[in-house]
Design a protein around this motif. Structure first.
Motif, mmCIF file in Angstrom:
data_model
loop_
_atom_site.group_PDB
_atom_site.id
_atom_site.type_symbol
_atom_site.label_atom_id
_atom_site.label_comp_id
_atom_site.label_asym_id
_atom_site.label_seq_id
_atom_site.Cartn_x
_atom_site.Cartn_y
_atom_site.Cartn_z
ATOM 1 N N ILE A 74 86.133 19.965 96.038
ATOM 2 C CA ILE A 74 85.148 20.328 97.067
ATOM 3 C C ILE A 74 85.583 21.595 97.779
ATOM 4 N N GLU A 75 84.631 22.451 98.081
ATOM 5 C CA GLU A 75 84.906 23.661 98.858
ATOM 6 C C GLU A 75 84.459 23.402 100.300
ATOM 7 N N VAL A 76 85.404 23.510 101.240
ATOM 8 C CA VAL A 76 85.116 23.286 102.668
ATOM 9 C C VAL A 76 85.129 24.630 103.372
ATOM 10 N N ALA A 77 83.987 24.973 104.001
ATOM 11 C CA ALA A 77 83.880 26.265 104.687
ATOM 12 C C ALA A 77 84.049 26.134 106.192
ATOM 13 N N LEU A 78 83.737 24.953 106.758
ATOM 14 C CA LEU A 78 83.789 24.790 108.216
ATOM 15 C C LEU A 78 84.021 23.327 108.558
ATOM 16 N N ILE A 79 84.935 23.096 109.517
ATOM 17 C CA ILE A 79 85.100 21.776 110.137
ATOM 18 C C ILE A 79 85.026 22.008 111.642
ATOM 19 N N ARG A 80 84.023 21.449 112.269
ATOM 20 C CA ARG A 80 83.781 21.719 113.702
ATOM 21 C C ARG A 80 83.651 20.402 114.459
ATOM 22 N N ILE A 81 84.361 20.302 115.586
ATOM 23 C CA ILE A 81 84.215 19.141 116.466
ATOM 24 C C ILE A 81 83.231 19.544 117.576
ATOM 25 N N SER A 82 82.220 18.719 117.742
ATOM 26 C CA SER A 82 81.179 19.022 118.729
ATOM 27 C C SER A 82 80.891 17.760 119.537
ATOM 28 N N LYS A 83 79.792 17.816 120.312
ATOM 29 C CA LYS A 83 79.372 16.638 121.081
ATOM 30 C C LYS A 83 77.854 16.663 121.199
ATOM 31 N N SER A 84 77.300 15.518 121.557
ATOM 32 C CA SER A 84 75.843 15.456 121.728
ATOM 33 C C SER A 84 75.442 16.210 122.988
ATOM 34 N N GLU A 109 94.505 17.823 121.156
ATOM 35 C CA GLU A 109 93.832 16.571 121.513
ATOM 36 C C GLU A 109 92.711 16.839 122.518
ATOM 37 N N LEU A 110 91.652 16.062 122.416
ATOM 38 C CA LEU A 110 90.436 16.287 123.208
ATOM 39 C C LEU A 110 90.475 15.505 124.515
ATOM 40 N N PRO A 111 89.776 15.996 125.560
ATOM 41 C CA PRO A 111 89.674 15.223 126.807
ATOM 42 C C PRO A 111 89.039 13.862 126.533
ATOM 43 N N VAL A 112 89.514 12.846 127.247
ATOM 44 C CA VAL A 112 89.040 11.480 127.016
ATOM 45 C C VAL A 112 87.532 11.368 127.295
ATOM 46 N N ASN A 113 87.059 12.104 128.314
ATOM 47 C CA ASN A 113 85.678 11.910 128.760
ATOM 48 C C ASN A 113 84.631 12.437 127.779
ATOM 49 N N VAL A 114 85.037 13.157 126.717
ATOM 50 C CA VAL A 114 84.048 13.656 125.750
ATOM 51 C C VAL A 114 84.167 12.966 124.394
ATOM 52 N N ARG A 115 85.184 12.149 124.207
ATOM 53 C CA ARG A 115 85.463 11.629 122.865
ATOM 54 C C ARG A 115 84.351 10.730 122.330
ATOM 55 N N LYS A 116 83.754 9.886 123.204
ATOM 56 C CA LYS A 116 82.710 8.983 122.730
ATOM 57 C C LYS A 116 81.454 9.726 122.305
ATOM 58 N N GLU A 117 81.305 10.972 122.729
ATOM 59 C CA GLU A 117 80.118 11.756 122.374
ATOM 60 C C GLU A 117 80.390 12.676 121.172
ATOM 61 N N ASN A 118 81.580 12.572 120.575
ATOM 62 C CA ASN A 118 81.978 13.543 119.559
ATOM 63 C C ASN A 118 81.244 13.379 118.227
ATOM 64 N N TYR A 119 80.930 14.526 117.636
ATOM 65 C CA TYR A 119 80.436 14.613 116.260
ATOM 66 C C TYR A 119 81.338 15.578 115.500
ATOM 67 N N ILE A 120 81.424 15.374 114.190
ATOM 68 C CA ILE A 120 82.136 16.314 113.325
ATOM 69 C C ILE A 120 81.112 16.913 112.369
ATOM 70 N N LEU A 121 81.085 18.238 112.309
ATOM 71 C CA LEU A 121 80.232 18.956 111.367
ATOM 72 C C LEU A 121 81.118 19.557 110.283
ATOM 73 N N ILE A 122 80.816 19.186 109.028
ATOM 74 C CA ILE A 122 81.566 19.730 107.889
ATOM 75 C C ILE A 122 80.574 20.449 106.978
ATOM 76 N N LYS A 123 80.822 21.745 106.756
ATOM 77 C CA LYS A 123 80.029 22.499 105.784
ATOM 78 C C LYS A 123 80.844 22.546 104.490
ATOM 79 N N ALA A 124 80.292 21.926 103.426
ATOM 80 C CA ALA A 124 81.070 21.796 102.183
ATOM 81 C C ALA A 124 80.144 21.937 100.973
ATOM 82 N N ARG A 125 80.746 22.253 99.832
ATOM 83 C CA ARG A 125 79.999 22.453 98.583
ATOM 84 C C ARG A 125 80.727 21.747 97.445
ATOM 85 N N ASN A 126 79.971 20.979 96.691
ATOM 86 C CA ASN A 126 80.517 20.271 95.525
ATOM 87 C C ASN A 126 80.709 21.302 94.411
#
Length: 541
Positions: free
Chosen positions: A530-540, A451-468
């Motif tokens: 779908i082929e998923v190569a990466l799932i990354r949680i990031s922030k702005s 689980e992520l710290p509360v203070n960063v959650r509103k800034e979170n982005y998810i990056l998914i690298k995928a191929r159909n």
């Protein structure tokens, strides 16, 4: 009776003489003892007894003279004593000019006395020393005043010179010594800072020249060197970030070119193997657009044209198909695709005037269409840029993709998408999945994370690298939750195509994401694999 008178006369004379003698004896005694006033009184009595006697009169005159001399001497002694006393008092009080005046009076009273002369000489020495010290004080004060003025105006070299002048007057003066030491430190800092400025400016000039010449690696090295001299400077930091983005963009463009070329060659070879010459030519032409310097696509086109020459009817059919396809696109107003199809027709039969004329015509129309589309393009692009400035990256990417669809030949939207992807990668918090895997249709695949710290959650982005890996469009559900509970999700459209694609989701905008302690992400493809190569949680940033 006469005898009695005579006897009385002589008796009177004898008595008078006796009194006279007594008076003279008394007077002489006083005189010899220097008791002149008493002696004079006795001589006056004697003279009164015998006025005709010269001795007492002479003695009286002598005493008068002596008394006069004694009075004069008394006055001299008194004047001398007073002058000495006043001189000593003034001297004690360091009133040297007044003291010297009194000692000079004492010399006037008694010129033979050495004491007042010595005091006068001593005072002259003191006054000379005082004048010297006064001159030193004035020189020091003027030098300090000038030095402080220079120092306050940050004219440190001039200030140091004036402080040294003050030290020439007072070599041990703590203040001046301290200021000289302080200035030496400042001047040392100035020299050091100037050296830093010079080194920084040289590095920036070298970096700017390299950057303008598009020599990005030397430019990056020089900007990094400049940052080493001035780490807080924004300009080289911005330039480094820009070069990083450019290098990433070049790498992405190069990869896109490599991937596009490779895929076009694969497709072209497959079409060629199946005998689909028109499609093969189109793919080889596409490969040639990716890499104009490559000879293989040209050789294969020449090979196909050679075959088509042998198979004239088939070549004509391919030409006719290209023309039909181009005309269809033209009639639909799809001038971009029409232009590509007419170009294919010209490639097949370069001697056909119709294809050439239509290609010229559609090129003009396409360019006019591009101009007309630029209004909508700029509008969408402005919205995308606004999302970018607001750090709403998913909205920015969506609009950049729309803009790219409006004017596919424009590179800016692609650059900005790459830049956003780089920002997301640079601010990564955790990688939920880094293993390439195929998730079949209608399969729920969950990926746990802490689980992520509360203070960063509103800034979170998810990056998914995928191929159909299917041959059609379908939907992909991206869910999240905690343990066995699902707290929310979002639906994404997955377009067909075999190229890998980046999906960026502003997950922090979802209430259940930032309010709950989620610990898993799920991928659920609906309608295709779908082929998923990466799932990354990031922030702005």
């Amino acid at each position: 009776n006469k005898i009695s008178e005579i006897d009385a006369f002589f008796a009177e004379i004898a008595a008078l003489t006796e009194q006279y003698e007594i008076a003279i004896g008394t007077a002489d005694t006083y005189y010899n003892e220097n008791q002149y006033p008493e002696a004079r009184d006795a001589y006056v009595r004697a003279l009164g007894l015998k006025p005709e006697e010269a001795y007492p009169a002479e003695r009286i005159a002598t005493i008068d003279n002596i008394l006069a001399n004694l009075e004069a001497q008394r006055l001299i002694d008194e004047g001398y004593a007073n002058a000495i006393a006043l001189g000593d008092n003034h001297f004690t009080n360091k009133e040297y000019e007044q003291a010297k005046g009194e000692f000079m009076k004492a010399v006037e009273f008694k010129a033979d006395q050495q004491y007042p002369k010595d005091k006068i000489a001593e005072i002259d020495g003191i006054l000379v020393e005082q004048a010297r010290l006064q001159e030193i004080e004035e020189t020091y004060a003027n030098a300090i005043a000038n030095a402080d003025g220079f120092f306050n105006n940050e004219q440190y070299t001039e200030a140091r010179t004036s402080y040294m002048e003050a030290l020439a007057a007072k070599p041990e003066n703590v203040y001046a010594l301290g200021k000289v030491s302080e200035i030496d430190g400042i001047l040392g800092d100035i020299v050091r800072l100037q050296e830093i400025d010079d080194s920084y400016n040289n590095a920036i000039s070298e970096a700017d020249a390299a950057f303008d010449a598009e020599n990005y690696m030397p430019a990056l090295e020089a900007y990094t060197t400049a940052l080493g001299f001035k780490p807080a400077e924004k300009y080289p930091a911005d330039k480094v970030a820009k070069i990083d983005a450019i290098i990433a963009e070049i790498a992405a463009r190069k990869k896109a070119i490599e991937d596009g070329y490779a895929q076009a060659i694969i497709d072209a070879d497959e079409f060629l193997e199946r005998g689909a010459y028109l499609e093969a030519i189109q793919e080889y032409e596409k490969a040639g657009e990716f890499k104009p310097e490559e000879t293989y696509p040209k050789e294969k086109i020449a090979e196909i044209n050679s075959r088509l020459t042998e198979l004239q009817a088939e070549r004509q059919q391919a030409y006719n198909t290209a023309i039909a396809q181009a005309d269809s696109y033209y009639d639909m107003g799809n001038y971009r695709n029409a232009k590509g199809a007419y170009q294919t027709a010209v490639t097949i039969k370069s001697d056909e005037s119709y294809a050439r004329e239509r290609l010229d015509e559609v090129t003009v129309l396409y360019m006019a269409e591009v101009e007309s589309l630029k209004v909508e393009y700029r509008k969408v692009l402005a919205e995308a840029d606004n999302y970018f400035r607001e750090k709403i990256y998913d909205g920015a990417i969506e609009n950049y993709r729309i803009a790219s669809g409006i004017l596919p030949d424009e590179t800016y939207p692609g650059k900005m998408i790459s830049r956003i992807t780089q920002i997301i990668n640079d601010n990564a918090i955790t990688d939920v999945n880094k293993l390439a895997q195929i998730i079949p249709n209608n399969t729920d695949r969950r990926f746990p994370f802490s689980e992520l710290p509360v203070n960063v959650r509103k800034e979170n982005y998810i990056l998914i690298k995928a191929r159909n890996v299917s041959d059609h469009d379908f939907k992909m559900l991206v869910n999240f939750g905690r343990d066995n509970s699902k707290n929310g999700g979002i639906v994404l459209k997955v377009p067909k195509g075999e190229m890998s694609r980046d999906y960026i989701i502003r997950i922090g905008a979802l209430y259940k994401w930032f309010s709950e302690d989620n610990n898993w992400l799920g991928i659920y493809p609906e309608g295709g694999d779908i082929e998923v190569a990466l799932i990354r949680i990031s922030k702005s940033d």
